[in-house]
Write a protein that holds these residues in place. Structure first.
Motif, PDB file in Angstrom:
ATOM      1  N   LYS A 198       0.847  -1.178   0.000  1.00  0.00           N
ATOM      2  CA  LYS A 198       0.000   0.000   0.000  1.00  0.00           C
ATOM      3  C   LYS A 198       0.893   1.240   0.000  1.00  0.00           C
ATOM      4  O   LYS A 198       1.841   1.338   0.780  1.00  0.00           O
ATOM      5  CB  LYS A 198      -0.920  -0.002   1.215  1.00  0.00           C
ATOM      6  CG  LYS A 198      -1.819  -1.225   1.307  1.00  0.00           C
ATOM      7  CD  LYS A 198      -2.751  -1.322   0.117  1.00  0.00           C
ATOM      8  CE  LYS A 198      -3.660  -2.541   0.236  1.00  0.00           C
ATOM      9  NZ  LYS A 198      -4.538  -2.698  -0.948  1.00  0.00           N
ATOM     10  N   TYR A 200       1.496   5.508   0.042  1.00  0.00           N
ATOM     11  CA  TYR A 200       0.967   6.735   0.637  1.00  0.00           C
ATOM     12  C   TYR A 200       1.774   7.933   0.164  1.00  0.00           C
ATOM     13  O   TYR A 200       2.992   7.851  -0.009  1.00  0.00           O
ATOM     14  CB  TYR A 200       1.035   6.663   2.168  1.00  0.00           C
ATOM     15  CG  TYR A 200       0.287   5.504   2.766  1.00  0.00           C
ATOM     16  CD1 TYR A 200      -1.059   5.613   3.112  1.00  0.00           C
ATOM     17  CD2 TYR A 200       0.922   4.292   2.987  1.00  0.00           C
ATOM     18  CE1 TYR A 200      -1.749   4.544   3.663  1.00  0.00           C
ATOM     19  CE2 TYR A 200       0.242   3.212   3.537  1.00  0.00           C
ATOM     20  CZ  TYR A 200      -1.099   3.351   3.868  1.00  0.00           C
ATOM     21  OH  TYR A 200      -1.778   2.295   4.406  1.00  0.00           O
ATOM     22  N   ASP A 201       1.079   9.032  -0.043  1.00  0.00           N
ATOM     23  CA  ASP A 201       1.733  10.309  -0.292  1.00  0.00           C
ATOM     24  C   ASP A 201       1.853  11.011   1.055  1.00  0.00           C
ATOM     25  O   ASP A 201       0.846  11.415   1.643  1.00  0.00           O
ATOM     26  CB  ASP A 201       0.905  11.143  -1.271  1.00  0.00           C
ATOM     27  CG  ASP A 201       1.528  12.506  -1.534  1.00  0.00           C
ATOM     28  OD1 ASP A 201       2.704  12.702  -1.170  1.00  0.00           O
ATOM     29  OD2 ASP A 201       0.835  13.377  -2.103  1.00  0.00           O
ATOM     30  N   VAL A 202       3.075  11.129   1.559  1.00  0.00           N
ATOM     31  CA  VAL A 202       3.319  11.749   2.859  1.00  0.00           C
ATOM     32  C   VAL A 202       3.793  13.183   2.615  1.00  0.00           C
ATOM     33  O   VAL A 202       4.867  13.405   2.043  1.00  0.00           O
ATOM     34  CB  VAL A 202       4.374  10.966   3.667  1.00  0.00           C
ATOM     35  CG1 VAL A 202       4.566  11.603   5.045  1.00  0.00           C
ATOM     36  CG2 VAL A 202       3.960   9.511   3.809  1.00  0.00           C
ATOM     37  N   SER A 248       3.703   1.283   3.287  1.00  0.00           N
ATOM     38  CA  SER A 248       3.239   1.386   4.669  1.00  0.00           C
ATOM     39  C   SER A 248       4.375   1.181   5.680  1.00  0.00           C
ATOM     40  O   SER A 248       4.440   1.874   6.701  1.00  0.00           O
ATOM     41  CB  SER A 248       2.121   0.361   4.909  1.00  0.00           C
ATOM     42  OG  SER A 248       2.544  -0.943   4.562  1.00  0.00           O
ATOM     43  N   TYR A 251       6.493   4.266   5.694  1.00  0.00           N
ATOM     44  CA  TYR A 251       5.772   5.378   6.326  1.00  0.00           C
ATOM     45  C   TYR A 251       5.862   5.280   7.849  1.00  0.00           C
ATOM     46  O   TYR A 251       6.087   6.289   8.536  1.00  0.00           O
ATOM     47  CB  TYR A 251       4.314   5.375   5.885  1.00  0.00           C
ATOM     48  CG  TYR A 251       3.400   6.125   6.823  1.00  0.00           C
ATOM     49  CD1 TYR A 251       3.559   7.496   7.045  1.00  0.00           C
ATOM     50  CD2 TYR A 251       2.407   5.456   7.535  1.00  0.00           C
ATOM     51  CE1 TYR A 251       2.749   8.178   7.937  1.00  0.00           C
ATOM     52  CE2 TYR A 251       1.589   6.123   8.413  1.00  0.00           C
ATOM     53  CZ  TYR A 251       1.764   7.479   8.614  1.00  0.00           C
ATOM     54  OH  TYR A 251       0.963   8.155   9.512  1.00  0.00           O
ATOM     55  N   VAL A 269      -1.085  12.522   5.383  1.00  0.00           N
ATOM     56  CA  VAL A 269      -0.869  11.220   4.749  1.00  0.00           C
ATOM     57  C   VAL A 269      -2.084  10.883   3.880  1.00  0.00           C
ATOM     58  O   VAL A 269      -3.215  10.851   4.373  1.00  0.00           O
ATOM     59  CB  VAL A 269      -0.642  10.118   5.796  1.00  0.00           C
ATOM     60  CG1 VAL A 269      -0.360   8.780   5.121  1.00  0.00           C
ATOM     61  CG2 VAL A 269       0.501  10.492   6.728  1.00  0.00           C
ATOM     62  N   PRO A 271      -3.651   8.052   1.164  1.00  0.00           N
ATOM     63  CA  PRO A 271      -3.515   6.762   0.489  1.00  0.00           C
ATOM     64  C   PRO A 271      -3.632   6.923  -1.024  1.00  0.00           C
ATOM     65  O   PRO A 271      -4.427   7.734  -1.516  1.00  0.00           O
ATOM     66  CB  PRO A 271      -4.683   5.930   1.037  1.00  0.00           C
ATOM     67  CG  PRO A 271      -5.431   6.788   1.969  1.00  0.00           C
ATOM     68  CD  PRO A 271      -4.847   8.153   1.968  1.00  0.00           C
TER      69      PRO A 271
END
Length: 291
Positions: A198, A200-202, A248, A251, A269, A271
């Motif tokens: 998975k 994520y754009d952090v 994930s 992150y 954060v 998704p």
């Protein structure tokens, strides 16, 4: 870090095994049919008596040659391994007398579709293709149907194959073949686009961000985009905004690093569904999705 050649080979063989078991041990014993190159091969076998796996071999080699001449060396290199490996595995397993027969054809159809889709999706996810009817659709789009959407070419091609299969299969079998295709395409897309990590754009906004930047680049080995002209709406003070895409596990490591370092920053954060790029967790921009 790239996958080792041994692990890549294992995944390719695993994909071929899944497709071959689905075809030889589930589809054929339950009186089902499949569209695509498999359907063409089994139709030709009906009239010639030649093992359909050998016919499949000949067709994929022909597609490989045409791919090299029309799409170029890069596309041909992506299908050459499975063009040789899959028909061989398919042919060998056709001589192993295993029959997984279900009382209900719909259950057999579901089992075939899921297993076949997984078998296609595993190699596709790591950048390889079987060189089947999806490759033919690519060739048609580049040569004579450039203005037509890829998925429309693909579905039209499948309709023609089903029409050809009426020469050897009943309408009931073709209806099951169509339903099976819907199952295996969705199963394949799940493996390709959802089964992996998975992402994520952090997004991080703060003042002293150099240590966080160094952690992202040198510890979790992800790229980071930096914006120096951000301004805090409440404080009016200049800020630095950074954004990175990570899985994930990465992150969690990044979040723990920021917490343990007591960095004063705002974190958002998001998704993500699909990410295209060169990193091992990303998809290639030139992949043709048929979902």
């Amino acid at each position: 870090m790239k996958k080792s050649p041994v692990f890549t080979a294992f995944l390719l063989v695993l994909g071929c095994m899944c497709c071959s078991i689905a075809t030889n041990w589930i589809m054929i014993p339950n009186g089902l049919a499949a569209p695509g190159i498999t359907g063409i091969s089994m139709t030709v076998e009906h009239f010639t008596g030649i093992n359909y796996a050998l016919i499949y071999y000949a067709i994929t080699i022909l597609i490989l040659v045409v791919t090299y001449l029309t799409l170029g060396k890069r596309d041909a290199s992506n299908i050459i391994i499975l063009s040789l490996l899959y028909p061989m595995v398919l042919w060998v397993l056709s001589f192993i007398d295993v029959q997984i027969i279900f009382e209900e054809k719909l259950i057999a159809l579901g089992a075939f579709g899921v297993l076949y889709g997984v078998g296609i999706g595993i190699p596709y996810r790591i950048g390889f293709s079987y060189g089947g009817d999806d490759t033919v659709a690519k060739i048609l789009k580049k040569t004579i149907l450039r203005a037509t959407e890829f998925k429309k070419i693909y579905y039209f091609e499948e309709a023609l194959i089903l029409l050809f299969m009426t020469l050897a299969f009943s309408l009931d079998q073709l209806a099951y073949a169509f339903a099976g295709q819907l199952i295996y395409v969705n199963s394949m897309n799940y493996v390709v686009f959802n089964l992996g990590p998975k992402l994520y754009d952090v997004q991080m906004i703060g003042k002293d961000m150099e240590k966080i930047e160094d952690f992202v680049i040198n510890t979790i080995h992800k790229s980071v985009t930096i914006y120096h002209d951000a301004v805090g709406g409440y404080s009016g003070e200049p800020k630095i905004q950074m954004s990175c895409v990570c899985n994930s596990r990465e992150y969690v490591r990044l979040r723990e690093f920021i917490r343990n370092g007591s960095f004063d920053c705002f974190i958002k954060v998001i998704p993500l569904v699909h990410v295209f790029g060169q990193n091992k967790d990303f998809h290639r921009l030139d992949d043709e999705n048929i979902e």
